[in-house]
Design an enzyme around this catalytic site. Structure first.
Site, PDB file in Angstrom:
ATOM      1  N   LYS A 108      40.943  -5.857  46.562  1.00  0.00           N
ATOM      2  CA  LYS A 108      42.277  -5.259  46.397  1.00  0.00           C
ATOM      3  C   LYS A 108      42.198  -4.205  45.305  1.00  0.00           C
ATOM      4  O   LYS A 108      41.356  -4.297  44.401  1.00  0.00           O
ATOM      5  CB  LYS A 108      43.297  -6.332  45.989  1.00  0.00           C
ATOM      6  CG  LYS A 108      44.721  -5.963  46.297  1.00  0.00           C
ATOM      7  CD  LYS A 108      45.046  -6.178  47.763  1.00  0.00           C
ATOM      8  CE  LYS A 108      46.440  -5.751  48.118  1.00  0.00           C
ATOM      9  NZ  LYS A 108      46.738  -6.057  49.528  1.00  0.00           N
TER      10      LYS A 108
HETATM   11  P1  NAD Z   1      56.111  -0.353  51.408  1.00  0.00           P
HETATM   12  O1  NAD Z   1      55.863   0.327  50.129  1.00  0.00           O
HETATM   13  O2  NAD Z   1      55.986   0.420  52.664  1.00  0.00           O
HETATM   14  O3  NAD Z   1      57.587  -1.007  51.413  1.00  0.00           O
HETATM   15  C1  NAD Z   1      58.021  -1.859  50.410  1.00  0.00           C
HETATM   16  C2  NAD Z   1      59.489  -2.150  50.625  1.00  0.00           C
HETATM   17  O4  NAD Z   1      59.905  -3.108  49.640  1.00  0.00           O
HETATM   18  C3  NAD Z   1      60.387  -0.928  50.448  1.00  0.00           C
HETATM   19  O5  NAD Z   1      61.444  -0.990  51.393  1.00  0.00           O
HETATM   20  C4  NAD Z   1      60.959  -1.106  49.038  1.00  0.00           C
HETATM   21  O6  NAD Z   1      62.214  -0.472  48.860  1.00  0.00           O
HETATM   22  C5  NAD Z   1      61.084  -2.614  48.997  1.00  0.00           C
HETATM   23  N1  NAD Z   1      61.139  -3.140  47.632  1.00  0.00           N
HETATM   24  C6  NAD Z   1      60.449  -2.727  46.546  1.00  0.00           C
HETATM   25  N2  NAD Z   1      60.789  -3.453  45.466  1.00  0.00           N
HETATM   26  C7  NAD Z   1      61.700  -4.361  45.901  1.00  0.00           C
HETATM   27  C8  NAD Z   1      62.418  -5.402  45.276  1.00  0.00           C
HETATM   28  N3  NAD Z   1      62.270  -5.652  43.972  1.00  0.00           N
HETATM   29  N4  NAD Z   1      63.263  -6.152  46.026  1.00  0.00           N
HETATM   30  C9  NAD Z   1      63.411  -5.906  47.348  1.00  0.00           C
HETATM   31  N5  NAD Z   1      62.747  -4.926  48.007  1.00  0.00           N
HETATM   32  C10 NAD Z   1      61.913  -4.167  47.273  1.00  0.00           C
HETATM   33  O7  NAD Z   1      55.154  -1.634  51.402  1.00  0.00           O
HETATM   34  P2  NAD Z   1      54.610  -2.449  52.667  1.00  0.00           P
HETATM   35  O8  NAD Z   1      53.319  -1.873  53.071  1.00  0.00           O
HETATM   36  O9  NAD Z   1      55.709  -2.616  53.648  1.00  0.00           O
HETATM   37  O10 NAD Z   1      54.271  -3.851  51.978  1.00  0.00           O
HETATM   38  C11 NAD Z   1      55.278  -4.853  51.814  1.00  0.00           C
HETATM   39  C12 NAD Z   1      54.594  -6.182  51.538  1.00  0.00           C
HETATM   40  O11 NAD Z   1      53.725  -6.510  52.629  1.00  0.00           O
HETATM   41  C13 NAD Z   1      53.722  -6.221  50.282  1.00  0.00           C
HETATM   42  O12 NAD Z   1      53.796  -7.501  49.724  1.00  0.00           O
HETATM   43  C14 NAD Z   1      52.319  -5.993  50.842  1.00  0.00           C
HETATM   44  O13 NAD Z   1      51.310  -6.513  49.995  1.00  0.00           O
HETATM   45  C15 NAD Z   1      52.413  -6.765  52.128  1.00  0.00           C
HETATM   46  N6  NAD Z   1      51.426  -6.380  53.142  1.00  0.00           N
HETATM   47  C16 NAD Z   1      51.372  -5.099  53.619  1.00  0.00           C
HETATM   48  C17 NAD Z   1      50.437  -4.782  54.590  1.00  0.00           C
HETATM   49  C18 NAD Z   1      50.383  -3.414  55.214  1.00  0.00           C
HETATM   50  O14 NAD Z   1      49.668  -3.247  56.214  1.00  0.00           O
HETATM   51  N7  NAD Z   1      51.099  -2.435  54.714  1.00  0.00           N
HETATM   52  C19 NAD Z   1      49.535  -5.757  55.083  1.00  0.00           C
HETATM   53  C20 NAD Z   1      49.644  -7.059  54.568  1.00  0.00           C
HETATM   54  C21 NAD Z   1      50.586  -7.349  53.611  1.00  0.00           C
END
Ligand code: NAD
Length: 440
Positions: A108
């Site tokens: 990571k």
């Molecule tokens: P992203 O940056 O595209 O979106 C994040 C979202 O969370 C946004 O809508 C933002 O406004 C919101 N957010 C931020 N802070 C917040 C808070 N305090 N309370 C509520 N909402 C909040 O990120 P993503 O890629 O969608 O990732 C989201 C989660 O999924 C993370 O935990 C990430 O580790 C996990 N994840 C992502 C992937 C991927 O392929 N992108 C894969 C596995 C896990």
């Protein structure tokens, strides 16, 4: 009441320790070794900002384990990124890749920065410098980054370009996944985590463990987060007939009892930059979203959203962890006691790394599979992973598989799905460590 510890490393240790109680046959020394990261890189570099000032940025790349293949894991750009958080997420990647059986290890990365306050050219300079400082760490066979919070296809394109310029004359496409389609990205990668969440939920519900909730169609769903993962999850669940009653971003939550219109929500978010204020919706806080009366709760944003302070107020029948680490161990215990089922992050959001693996394979073969092929493979992988965990959980539940408490000699309680998934993953990594002769 004692304050709950929210340190991500302590939480990942607690989850690991609980799982290792159910692994009788492994030496304690090997278990201790598997907890430790293989390498931790902490980097600082100066970047010239658009206003000609110079700022120093702090970054991390942690490789936890490479017993199955190159380190694999996203890069997060967030002001609150810490070494502890990145290390705990690298560990989670090790168990996730092992559980879904893809030949990657766990890694990571993180850059401490607020993307909302940086221009595109500042982000590009940061990304290029981060990549060049890690040029000996990243590599198609050593460590393969991907997107995570506040990084995207564009970030991956800059990483690819920087690596390619510094390693001329080779097929460098497999060095990073989540690239734009025209640079060797895979069809379906952007949607894969949210889509994987749907497949995992469908399969889990088909086991008919939850009365009056045996399919996605008709379910009332609340989703925290409207980014890469939450937005796609909302679309996919909606397409299967679910009603999305609540969505949120960092500005807050919007709620509609009759269901949100996703096209209108997306348009509003694009034009206003936030969800709150969307006409014909009620505004709630992110805390209120977690406690909403719904069938399925999908945390898809940040960690520690379900904790001992709100777990006893949760009304959802099923929690699907699209985000990494959204639930604390204390909350896990409360949910277990209340009979609320939870599909843990290591299965629920594994669709992303699975399609990242497919992208890596396509890059080596210089091929681009069509979307149907990618989705079919993803669905098969997600269904199969749920089946493995469910079968083992059932074996514990009916007493075919038993575990005795090493101190009291008493039979241990049936583990929850997180613990069963972790036990399965840790055993696989431990066995591979022994087979390779890494453990003396
Ligand atoms: P992203 O940056 O595209 O979106 C994040 C979202 O969370 C946004 O809508 C933002 O406004 C919101 N957010 C931020 N802070 C917040 C808070 N305090 N309370 C509520 N909402 C909040 O990120 P993503 O890629 O969608 O990732 C989201 C989660 O999924 C993370 O935990 C990430 O580790 C996990 N994840 C992502 C992937 C991927 O392929 N992108 C894969 C596995 C896990």
């Amino acid at each position: 009441m004692t304050e709950e510890i929210l340190d991500p490393l302590v939480i990942s240790e607690q989850q690991f320790d609980r799982a290792s109680l159910y692994i009788n046959h492994l030496q304690s020394g090997l278990i201790d070794f598997l907890k430790q990261p293989k390498r931790v890189h902490v980097i600082h570099f100066p970047i010239e900002m658009d206003d000609c000032s110079v700022r120093t940025f702090r970054c991390y790349r942690v490789i936890h384990n490479r017993v199955f293949g190159p380190g694999k894991g996203g890069i997060r750009y967030h002001p609150d990124v810490t070494e502890e958080e990145v290390t705990s997420l690298a560990k989670l990647m090790t168990w996730k890749c092992a559980l879904v059986n893809i030949p990657f290890g766990g890694a990571k990365g993180g850059v401490c920065c607020d993307t909302k306050k940086l221009s595109n050219s500042e982000l590009r300079r940061i990304t290029r410098r981060f990549t060049s400082d890690l040029i000996d760490v990243f590599g198609p066979h050593t460590d393969v980054p991907a997107p995570d919070m506040y990084t995207n296809e564009q970030t991956m394109a800059w990483i690819y370009d920087t690596y390619d310029v510094l390693n001329p004359g080779k097929n460098n496409r497999p060095v990073v996944t989540g690239k734009p389609l025209d640079l060797g990205g895979s069809h379906g990668r952007v949607e894969s985590t949210g889509r994987g969440c749907l497949y995992v939920t469908e399969r889990f519900l088909s086991k008919e463990l939850i009365p009056a909730l045996s399919e996605v169609a008709g379910a009332r769903v609340a989703i925290q987060g409207f980014g890469n993962v939450g937005r796609v999850a909302a679309q996919e669940f909606c397409r299967q007939g679910a009603k999305i009653v609540a969505l949120s971003d960092s500005s807050g939550c919007i709620f509609s009892e009759s269901g949100l219109n996703l096209d209108e929500v997306t348009q509003f978010k694009q034009s206003h930059g936030c969800l709150v204020g969307m006409p014909n919706t009620m505004t709630l806080t992110n805390e209120e979203l977690v406690e909403l009366d719904c069938d399925i709760l999908i945390p898809a944003a940040v960690s520690n959203q379900i904790h001992t302070g709100n777990a006893h107020k949760i009304k959802a029948k099923l929690i699907v962890e699209a985000a990494n680490n959204p639930t604390t161990p204390g909350a896990d215990q409360i949910l277990r006691d209340r009979g609320i089922y939870l599909i843990p992050d290591i299965i629920a959001n594994a669709g992303g790394v699975t399609v990242s693996y497919y992208e890596w394979v396509q890059n080596y073969a210089n091929e681009q599979w069509d979307l149907e092929t990618v989705n079919d493979k993803l669905k098969k992988k997600m269904y199969g992973s749920v089946d493995v965990v469910f079968k083992r959980w059932q074996a514990f539940a009916v007493g075919e598989e038993k575990c005795v408490d090493k101190n009291s000699g008493e039979l241990m309680a049936c583990p929850d799905f997180r613990t069963v998934a972790l036990v399965t993953a840790i055993e696989r990594v431990a066995n591979a460590t022994l087979m390779r002769g890494i453990w003396p």
